[in-house]
Enzyme design. Structure first.
Site, mmCIF file in Angstrom:
data_model
loop_
_atom_site.group_PDB
_atom_site.id
_atom_site.type_symbol
_atom_site.label_atom_id
_atom_site.label_comp_id
_atom_site.label_asym_id
_atom_site.label_seq_id
_atom_site.Cartn_x
_atom_site.Cartn_y
_atom_site.Cartn_z
ATOM 1 N N PHE A 1 38.968 -95.036 67.355
ATOM 2 C CA PHE A 1 39.441 -94.943 68.739
ATOM 3 C C PHE A 1 38.390 -95.578 69.636
ATOM 4 O O PHE A 1 37.242 -95.118 69.678
ATOM 5 C CB PHE A 1 39.639 -93.466 69.090
ATOM 6 C CG PHE A 1 40.117 -93.187 70.490
ATOM 7 C CD1 PHE A 1 41.446 -93.333 70.825
ATOM 8 C CD2 PHE A 1 39.226 -92.737 71.466
ATOM 9 C CE1 PHE A 1 41.901 -93.035 72.110
ATOM 10 C CE2 PHE A 1 39.658 -92.446 72.743
ATOM 11 C CZ PHE A 1 41.004 -92.596 73.074
ATOM 12 N N ILE B 1 31.362 -95.593 68.750
ATOM 13 C CA ILE B 1 32.669 -95.518 68.116
ATOM 14 C C ILE B 1 32.536 -94.963 66.696
ATOM 15 O O ILE B 1 31.936 -95.586 65.818
ATOM 16 C CB ILE B 1 33.342 -96.909 68.074
ATOM 17 C CG1 ILE B 1 33.418 -97.496 69.491
ATOM 18 C CG2 ILE B 1 34.717 -96.808 67.439
ATOM 19 C CD1 ILE B 1 34.105 -96.618 70.517
ATOM 20 N N PHE C 1 31.648 -84.369 72.873
ATOM 21 C CA PHE C 1 32.795 -85.080 72.308
ATOM 22 C C PHE C 1 34.036 -84.994 73.192
ATOM 23 O O PHE C 1 34.329 -83.948 73.768
ATOM 24 C CB PHE C 1 33.169 -84.435 70.964
ATOM 25 C CG PHE C 1 32.660 -85.173 69.754
ATOM 26 C CD1 PHE C 1 32.256 -86.488 69.806
ATOM 27 C CD2 PHE C 1 32.618 -84.526 68.532
ATOM 28 C CE1 PHE C 1 31.809 -87.151 68.669
ATOM 29 C CE2 PHE C 1 32.169 -85.179 67.384
ATOM 30 C CZ PHE C 1 31.761 -86.489 67.460
ATOM 31 N N GLU C 2 34.789 -86.082 73.236
ATOM 32 C CA GLU C 2 36.144 -86.103 73.788
ATOM 33 C C GLU C 2 36.248 -85.503 75.185
ATOM 34 O O GLU C 2 37.148 -84.719 75.489
ATOM 35 C CB GLU C 2 37.106 -85.423 72.814
ATOM 36 C CG GLU C 2 37.149 -86.161 71.478
ATOM 37 C CD GLU C 2 38.052 -85.527 70.455
ATOM 38 O OE1 GLU C 2 38.981 -84.823 70.853
ATOM 39 O OE2 GLU C 2 37.826 -85.741 69.251
ATOM 40 N N GLY C 3 35.302 -85.885 76.025
ATOM 41 C CA GLY C 3 35.236 -85.358 77.385
ATOM 42 C C GLY C 3 34.199 -84.259 77.440
ATOM 43 O O GLY C 3 34.340 -83.230 76.775
#
Length: 589
Positions: free
Chosen positions: A152, A187, A396-398
């Protein structure tokens, strides 16, 4: 059930900002069917058996490498295609089973879980959500089998939580292809992948003007112009591969556009919403594993001729760890249950699960290390590796800070729309200049305020043993709704620039969702014929403990909405920034 104009189930967390709750979205607590239970047991047992012989977290960490044969073994078990439809080579698991199986992997090693999560929770999630039948047929079987690994690609050197500021561009060549130029940072699976979900700026003409919007493209591994940076030397999850990915005039066909052009931001946010949920589930399994370690040590370690598990301050830590695990698990599976029932607007729920799960996991490893004392600090024991591994979850992820802002600002949006009628009328002095015009608006507003002050509707479906907790929840929910209104009246549109009150609103709604999820789950267990009396007593005590703890935090935050140290915080931080740090030494004054 509560639904919006599109017939979709409404967000439970979103409704709390209105001081409302639809019990049909909370009770009964979602439970696994017999067939789901059977599959979950088979899958988790298979994961455990594979992990026993193949997953060596200490070795992976030391070598900073995940062997290809381990990845292939995971793929052969179907773990790389948990959510892929069966006719496309996957297991076709629903959200609840997906999270439960993923959590079992996470209980064995953070690096393995990170690789798997980056692959399917976010790597090819946009394909699952937005892909055309042709795109899915081409890619999903290969992704599910592990023939191709996914990555992603959203974050850039100058763009983290502010996804709108990405600079990677995709230029329309007017010949059915696009040329992508730019770079992506941090990434996961960067050098392993053969499938990249890449978010780029594209140009669009709107009302005669050219504007840039975000679009999503599939980039195939091995494409000319695609290259990578060195593998990052990370603090934790060291075996998972993290690299910069570079796009130097990479040409892709228009058939590789995922979803609609210009809709990439929404696509990215939907992907991250799913990823946050599996991350929350992984945190639950991590807490369970850490609590087992802490319990074993506290039971076997003796001081003053007694196991340290008998000492009050150790008991306090074990209790907190068990309670946080129960709360996080209850929230995750209440959320997945509603997603299965049709709740598509679940981004606030997944943010809550991610924030609470990651912070509880960090608190758990900290307490477990304290219980282990000197042993915990030694590299021969797993505590320090686990501490390094779990720290990333709050980033992670925000980051949890940006997710708190997201929660608060998303949550107040609905009430703010309802209060638009008030406009400048919220200024009483101005309202009195035109009392006739203002009377109707104020009357409606006042009635709603009075309703909140008297407490929101009681939770009629809670078990009688939890009557006191249900009543306190209703009272706190009403007070929270008033706090939301007061915040909007005080700050208006400027609330977007005031993160300290945002943080308090977010923390309160997290605690309200915790209480709600635990009351629902415990009600189901107390009504169950399968649970023993000992189990019922255990979860009842856990729930009462959780409700008391969360209730205290809510009351503290309610008080801090009006009486706080915010002005001091701002001034002190400004001075720290001006000084470039602390600013003086004891010998100076």
């Amino acid at each position: 059930m509560a639904s919006n104009s599109n017939g979709q189930l409404e967000s439970v967390v979103g409704s709390l900002f209105f001081g409302e709750i639809n019990e049909n979205l909370v009770f009964p607590f979602p439970h696994f069917s017999d067939s789901q239970v059977e599959m979950a047991k088979e899958m988790t047992a298979a994961v455990d058996a594979f992990a026993k012989d193949n997953i060596n977290g200490e070795k992976f960490d030391k070598e900073a490498h995940l062997p290809k044969e381990v990845i292939q073994g995971l793929a052969e078990m179907g773990l790389l295609g948990l959510g892929v439809p069966e006719d496309l080579g996957g297991l076709g698991l629903d959200y609840s089973l997906y999270c439960r199986v993923f959590a079992q992997v996470a209980s064995h090693d953070g690096s393995v879980a990170t690789m798997i999560g980056a692959h399917q929770s976010i790597g090819y999630r946009a394909l699952l959500n937005e892909g055309t039948p042709e795109q899915k047929k081409k890619w999903l079987p290969r992704l599910a089998s592990g023939e191709v690994i996914a990555a992603f690609c959203l974050t850039e050197p100058g763009s983290g939580s502010d996804a709108y500021s990405i600079k990677t561009k995709a230029v329309d060549n007017k010949d059915g292809t696009y040329t992508i130029t730019g770079q992506k940072l941090w990434i996961t699976n960067g050098g392993l992948a053969g499938f990249y979900s890449v978010f780029c700026k594209t140009e669009h003409v709107v009302d005669g003007k050219t504007v840039e919007k975000i679009s999503c493209f599939i980039v195939e591994g091995g494409s000319p112009g695609l290259s990578f940076g060195e593998k990052e030397n990370k603090m934790g999850i060291r075996a998972s591969e993290t690299r910069a990915v570079y796009f130097d005039k990479v040409v892709v066909p228009k058939e590789n556009i995922l979803g609609e052009l210009g809709k990439g931001f929404k696509i990215a946010m939907n992907v991250l919403n799913s990823g946050r949920l599996s991350l929350g589930a992984g945190c639950v399994s991590g807490m369970k594993m850490i609590l087992e370690m802490a319990t074993a040590h506290a039971t076997n370690r003796k001081q003053f001729d007694r196991p340290i598990a008998e000492f009050g301050l150790i008991q306090d830590k074990l209790t907190k760890m068990a309670a946080m695990t129960y709360a996080a698990e209850s929230m995750v599976y209440l959320t997945t249950g509603n997603m299965i029932k049709g709740m598509n607007d679940y981004y606030m729920e997944t943010a809550v699960c991610k924030i609470y799960g990651s912070e509880s996991l960090w608190a758990s490893i900290d307490m477990a290390m304290q219980i282990a004392a000197g042993n915990g600090y030694m590299k021969e024991y797993p505590y320090e590796r686990l501490m390094r591994d779990v720290r990333i979850n709050m980033i992670f992820e925000g980051t949890n800070e940006i997710l708190r802002a997201l929660l608060a600002l998303s949550g107040v949006r609905g009430p703010s729309e309802e209060m638009k009628e008030l406009g400048k009328v919220t200024d009483v002095s101005k309202a009195l200049q035109d009392p006739i015009k203002s009377l109707g608006v104020f009357t409606k507003f006042a009635r709603k305020r009075m309703s909140h002050m008297m407490g929101s509707k009681a939770l009629t479906k809670a078990h009688p043993e939890l009557k006191e907790q249900a009543e306190k929840f209703s009272s706190m929910l009403g007070r929270f709704a008033i706090a939301v209104e007061d915040t909007l009246i005080k700050y208006g549109k400027n609330i977007i620039d005031n993160e300290l009150p945002q943080g308090r609103l977010a923390d309160m709604v997290i605690d309200l969702y915790i209480i709600l999820a635990c009351i629902s789950r415990t009600t189901a267990i107390l009504n169950s014929s399968k649970a023993t009396q000992e189990q019922k007593d255990y979860v009842l005590r856990l729930t009462k403990y959780i409700c008391n703890e969360s209730g205290r935090k809510i009351k503290r935050n309610l008080k801090a909405m009006s009486k706080n140290n915010d002005k001091n915080v701002i001034k002190i931080s400004e001075t720290v920034v001006k000084n470039g740090g602390y600013g003086f030494d004891i010998i100076d004054f």
